[in-house]
Design a protein around this motif. Structure first.
Motif, PDB file in Angstrom:
ATOM      1  N   SER A  45       0.871  -1.184   0.000  1.00 29.51           N
ATOM      2  CA  SER A  45       0.000   0.000   0.000  1.00 29.51           C
ATOM      3  C   SER A  45       0.905   1.231   0.000  1.00 29.51           C
ATOM      4  CB  SER A  45      -0.892   0.021   1.240  1.00 29.51           C
ATOM      5  OG  SER A  45      -1.695  -1.138   1.312  1.00 29.51           O
ATOM      6  N   ARG A  46       0.615   2.178  -0.893  1.00 33.28           N
ATOM      7  CA  ARG A  46       1.452   3.382  -1.004  1.00 33.28           C
ATOM      8  C   ARG A  46       0.588   4.627  -0.834  1.00 33.28           C
ATOM      9  NH1 ARG A  46       6.145   1.914  -4.366  1.00 33.28           N
ATOM     10  NH2 ARG A  46       5.783  -0.122  -5.342  1.00 33.28           N
ATOM     11  N   TRP A  47       1.176   5.655  -0.258  1.00 29.53           N
ATOM     12  CA  TRP A  47       0.517   6.950  -0.138  1.00 29.53           C
ATOM     13  C   TRP A  47       1.481   8.056  -0.563  1.00 29.53           C
ATOM     14  CZ3 TRP A  47       0.210   3.090   3.490  1.00 29.53           C
ATOM     15  CH2 TRP A  47      -1.072   2.611   3.809  1.00 29.53           C
ATOM     16  N   LEU A  48       0.973   9.029  -1.310  1.00 24.55           N
ATOM     17  CA  LEU A  48       1.735  10.212  -1.686  1.00 24.55           C
ATOM     18  C   LEU A  48       1.006  11.413  -1.095  1.00 24.55           C
ATOM     19  CD1 LEU A  48       4.286  10.801  -3.434  1.00 24.55           C
ATOM     20  CD2 LEU A  48       2.709  11.407  -5.297  1.00 24.55           C
ATOM     21  N   VAL A  49       1.738  12.274  -0.407  1.00 26.99           N
ATOM     22  CA  VAL A  49       1.121  13.328   0.396  1.00 26.99           C
ATOM     23  C   VAL A  49       1.581  14.708  -0.052  1.00 26.99           C
ATOM     24  CG1 VAL A  49       0.732  14.157   2.755  1.00 26.99           C
ATOM     25  CG2 VAL A  49       1.190  11.724   2.358  1.00 26.99           C
ATOM     26  N   ASN A  50       0.636  15.611  -0.203  1.00 26.39           N
ATOM     27  CA  ASN A  50       0.967  17.037  -0.338  1.00 26.39           C
ATOM     28  C   ASN A  50       1.042  17.589   1.082  1.00 26.39           C
ATOM     29  OD1 ASN A  50       1.114  19.770  -0.695  1.00 26.39           O
ATOM     30  ND2 ASN A  50      -0.736  19.951  -1.948  1.00 26.39           N
ATOM     31  N   PRO A  51       2.251  17.847   1.609  1.00 25.05           N
ATOM     32  CA  PRO A  51       2.366  18.161   3.027  1.00 25.05           C
ATOM     33  C   PRO A  51       1.856  19.538   3.411  1.00 25.05           C
ATOM     34  CG  PRO A  51       4.503  18.410   1.962  1.00 25.05           C
ATOM     35  CD  PRO A  51       3.564  17.833   0.923  1.00 25.05           C
ATOM     36  N   GLY A  52       1.620  20.415   2.412  1.00 26.85           N
ATOM     37  CA  GLY A  52       1.125  21.750   2.737  1.00 26.85           C
ATOM     38  C   GLY A  52       2.189  22.701   3.242  1.00 26.85           C
ATOM     39  N   VAL A  53       3.433  22.256   3.204  1.00 27.08           N
ATOM     40  CA  VAL A  53       4.570  23.105   3.607  1.00 27.08           C
ATOM     41  C   VAL A  53       5.659  22.950   2.541  1.00 27.08           C
ATOM     42  CG1 VAL A  53       4.077  22.826   6.079  1.00 27.08           C
ATOM     43  CG2 VAL A  53       5.701  21.280   4.950  1.00 27.08           C
ATOM     44  N   PRO A  54       6.618  23.877   2.497  1.00 23.15           N
ATOM     45  CA  PRO A  54       7.707  23.748   1.527  1.00 23.15           C
ATOM     46  C   PRO A  54       8.499  22.456   1.728  1.00 23.15           C
ATOM     47  CG  PRO A  54       7.666  25.962   2.460  1.00 23.15           C
ATOM     48  CD  PRO A  54       6.691  25.149   3.257  1.00 23.15           C
ATOM     49  N   VAL A  55       8.953  21.888   0.622  1.00 19.95           N
ATOM     50  CA  VAL A  55       9.793  20.685   0.660  1.00 19.95           C
ATOM     51  C   VAL A  55      11.230  21.114   0.368  1.00 19.95           C
ATOM     52  CG1 VAL A  55      10.223  18.398  -0.306  1.00 19.95           C
ATOM     53  CG2 VAL A  55       7.871  19.255  -0.122  1.00 19.95           C
ATOM     54  N   PRO A  56      12.108  21.056   1.355  1.00 23.40           N
ATOM     55  CA  PRO A  56      13.483  21.517   1.148  1.00 23.40           C
ATOM     56  C   PRO A  56      14.186  20.746   0.035  1.00 23.40           C
ATOM     57  CG  PRO A  56      13.034  21.161   3.488  1.00 23.40           C
ATOM     58  CD  PRO A  56      11.887  20.580   2.731  1.00 23.40           C
ATOM     59  N   GLU A  57      15.063  21.428  -0.663  1.00 24.30           N
ATOM     60  CA  GLU A  57      15.817  20.772  -1.736  1.00 24.30           C
ATOM     61  C   GLU A  57      16.640  19.601  -1.199  1.00 24.30           C
ATOM     62  OE1 GLU A  57      18.138  23.491  -4.003  1.00 24.30           O
ATOM     63  OE2 GLU A  57      16.413  24.688  -4.637  1.00 24.30           O
ATOM     64  N   ALA A  58      17.125  19.730   0.030  1.00 28.66           N
ATOM     65  CA  ALA A  58      17.923  18.646   0.624  1.00 28.66           C
ATOM     66  C   ALA A  58      17.090  17.381   0.784  1.00 28.66           C
ATOM     67  CB  ALA A  58      18.485  19.081   1.979  1.00 28.66           C
ATOM     68  N   ALA A  59      15.805  17.536   1.113  1.00 33.16           N
ATOM     69  CA  ALA A  59      14.925  16.373   1.244  1.00 33.16           C
ATOM     70  C   ALA A  59      14.636  15.767  -0.132  1.00 33.16           C
ATOM     71  CB  ALA A  59      13.621  16.764   1.935  1.00 33.16           C
ATOM     72  N   THR A  60      14.372  16.632  -1.110  1.00 31.56           N
ATOM     73  CA  THR A  60      14.135  16.144  -2.468  1.00 31.56           C
ATOM     74  C   THR A  60      15.346  15.383  -2.993  1.00 31.56           C
ATOM     75  OG1 THR A  60      12.582  17.940  -2.960  1.00 31.56           O
ATOM     76  CG2 THR A  60      13.611  16.849  -4.845  1.00 31.56           C
ATOM     77  N   ALA A  61      16.547  15.851  -2.628  1.00 27.63           N
ATOM     78  CA  ALA A  61      17.771  15.181  -3.074  1.00 27.63           C
ATOM     79  C   ALA A  61      17.840  13.753  -2.545  1.00 27.63           C
ATOM     80  CB  ALA A  61      18.996  15.966  -2.623  1.00 27.63           C
ATOM     81  N   VAL A  62      17.200  13.485  -1.405  1.00 30.13           N
ATOM     82  CA  VAL A  62      17.206  12.142  -0.817  1.00 30.13           C
ATOM     83  C   VAL A  62      16.177  11.247  -1.489  1.00 30.13           C
ATOM     84  CG1 VAL A  62      16.772  10.808   1.279  1.00 30.13           C
ATOM     85  CG2 VAL A  62      18.087  12.930   1.412  1.00 30.13           C
ATOM     86  N   HIS A  63      14.922  11.714  -1.546  1.00 35.45           N
ATOM     87  CA  HIS A  63      13.851  10.822  -2.020  1.00 35.45           C
ATOM     88  C   HIS A  63      13.336  11.135  -3.425  1.00 35.45           C
ATOM     89  CE1 HIS A  63      11.358  14.177  -0.736  1.00 35.45           C
ATOM     90  NE2 HIS A  63      11.595  13.947   0.528  1.00 35.45           N
ATOM     91  N   GLY A  64      13.764  12.246  -3.995  1.00 38.27           N
ATOM     92  CA  GLY A  64      13.392  12.551  -5.375  1.00 38.27           C
ATOM     93  C   GLY A  64      12.018  13.163  -5.561  1.00 38.27           C
ATOM     94  N   LEU A  65      11.297  13.445  -4.471  1.00 40.53           N
ATOM     95  CA  LEU A  65       9.951  14.001  -4.560  1.00 40.53           C
ATOM     96  C   LEU A  65      10.013  15.514  -4.447  1.00 40.53           C
ATOM     97  CD1 LEU A  65       8.193  11.372  -2.272  1.00 40.53           C
ATOM     98  CD2 LEU A  65       8.050  11.510  -4.767  1.00 40.53           C
ATOM     99  N   THR A  66       9.642  16.206  -5.522  1.00 37.61           N
ATOM    100  CA  THR A  66       9.707  17.665  -5.520  1.00 37.61           C
ATOM    101  C   THR A  66       8.415  18.261  -4.967  1.00 37.61           C
ATOM    102  OG1 THR A  66       8.770  17.876  -7.733  1.00 37.61           O
ATOM    103  CG2 THR A  66      11.179  17.620  -7.578  1.00 37.61           C
ATOM    104  N   GLU A  67       8.505  19.498  -4.543  1.00 38.24           N
ATOM    105  CA  GLU A  67       7.332  20.199  -4.033  1.00 38.24           C
ATOM    106  C   GLU A  67       6.251  20.289  -5.108  1.00 38.24           C
ATOM    107  OE1 GLU A  67       6.459  24.566  -2.062  1.00 38.24           O
ATOM    108  OE2 GLU A  67       8.448  23.668  -1.862  1.00 38.24           O
ATOM    109  N   ASP A  68       6.654  20.571  -6.334  1.00 35.73           N
ATOM    110  CA  ASP A  68       5.695  20.689  -7.436  1.00 35.73           C
ATOM    111  C   ASP A  68       4.985  19.357  -7.684  1.00 35.73           C
ATOM    112  OD1 ASP A  68       4.651  22.275  -9.793  1.00 35.73           O
ATOM    113  OD2 ASP A  68       5.556  20.567 -10.837  1.00 35.73           O
ATOM    114  N   HIS A  69       5.745  18.253  -7.696  1.00 36.12           N
ATOM    115  CA  HIS A  69       5.154  16.926  -7.917  1.00 36.12           C
ATOM    116  C   HIS A  69       4.152  16.586  -6.817  1.00 36.12           C
ATOM    117  CE1 HIS A  69       4.943  12.743  -9.230  1.00 36.12           C
ATOM    118  NE2 HIS A  69       5.096  12.378  -7.969  1.00 36.12           N
ATOM    119  N   LEU A  70       4.505  16.892  -5.581  1.00 33.61           N
ATOM    120  CA  LEU A  70       3.619  16.565  -4.458  1.00 33.61           C
ATOM    121  C   LEU A  70       2.367  17.432  -4.470  1.00 33.61           C
ATOM    122  CD1 LEU A  70       6.391  16.133  -1.760  1.00 33.61           C
ATOM    123  CD2 LEU A  70       4.940  14.325  -2.672  1.00 33.61           C
TER     124      LEU A  70
END
Length: 242
Positions: A45-70
């Motif tokens: 089971s998978r979930w993708l979440v729009n967290p409602g807050v900015p996604v730091p570039e450092a976090a995107t560098a780890v998991h590949g999920l950009t703020e725009d995609h979310l």
């Protein structure tokens, strides 16, 4: 003959997040993986979440999920957190152990998201049957305590010969952690096979506390003021600021 817990049904849970602070960071993706027996096809089971807050570039560098995609593909957190907690509660009700690598991080994050978006808490889903957690990090560190080197999921997979494809994808990491726990069970069978998941859950709380105190002492000797929580598998809620 009764099947040992590490050869039986297991579930696993993992998240990807905006950062590493359980009190302020948010979940951006999550997965629950269920495997009924070794070698059988896992149910994911998978979930993708729009967290409602900015996604730091450092976090995107780890998991590949950009703020725009979310923002375009993620769901709002409130229903997602409810669905995850509901599924974890179902596994607990069935007595199925839940594998969580570094459990105090992912489970505490989920608890804080439930408080933030649902005015609820994770423990509400385990009133009737407790959650039985197996944490590969705690298990490995206790059972092979003198081994040198790091104990990240990648390190544990390499040490126990578990393939890890697509690291930092919640489903891939959850499945790898589940397989590591099975491998730990087999390698230390003489010490683990007589223990039930419930007994092991209780023991891990003590093992983690001892490990945390050891790390805290090491930080103190190194001149660091970093605080290490001894709580496992869930950190208690911080008291509200006065």
């Amino acid at each position: 003959m009764t099947t040992c817990w590490y050869e039986g049904p297991l579930a696993a849970f993992d998240t990807e997040t905006t950062g590493v602070d359980v009190e302020t960071d948010r979940i951006v993706s999550a997965a629950v993986v269920v495997q009924d027996a070794p070698g059988t096809r896992p149910r994911i089971s998978r979930w993708l979440v729009n967290p409602g807050v900015p996604v730091p570039e450092a976090a995107t560098a780890v998991h590949g999920l950009t703020e725009d995609h979310l923002q375009h593909n993620g769901r709002w957190p409130a229903p997602v957190m409810y669905e995850i907690a509901e599924q974890l509660g179902e596994h607990a009700a069935m007595g199925r152990p839940l594998v969580v690598m570094n459990a105090p991080f992912d489970l505490t994050l989920l608890d804080r998201e439930l408080r933030r978006h649902r005015a609820s808490s994770l423990d509400r889903w385990f009133d009737e049957r407790p959650l039985l957690v197996l944490d590969p990090r705690v298990l490995d560190k206790h059972l092979d305590r003198y081994r040198k080197g790091r104990r990240t999921l990648t390190d544990l997979c390499a040490h126990y010969g578990v393939p890890l494809e697509g690291a930092h994808d919640a489903a891939a990491d959850a499945l790898a952690a589940l397989e590591v726990v099975r491998a730990v069970g087999r390698r230390f069978a003489t010490r683990l096979e007589r223990l039930s998941p419930g007994e092991l859950h209780t023991l891990q709380a003590g093992w983690h506390a001892a490990q945390a105190r050891g790390l805290q002492a090491w930080f103190a000797r190194s001149g660091s003021d970093e605080v290490v929580s001894t709580e496992w598998p869930l950190r208690p809620e911080l008291p509200a600021a006065a």
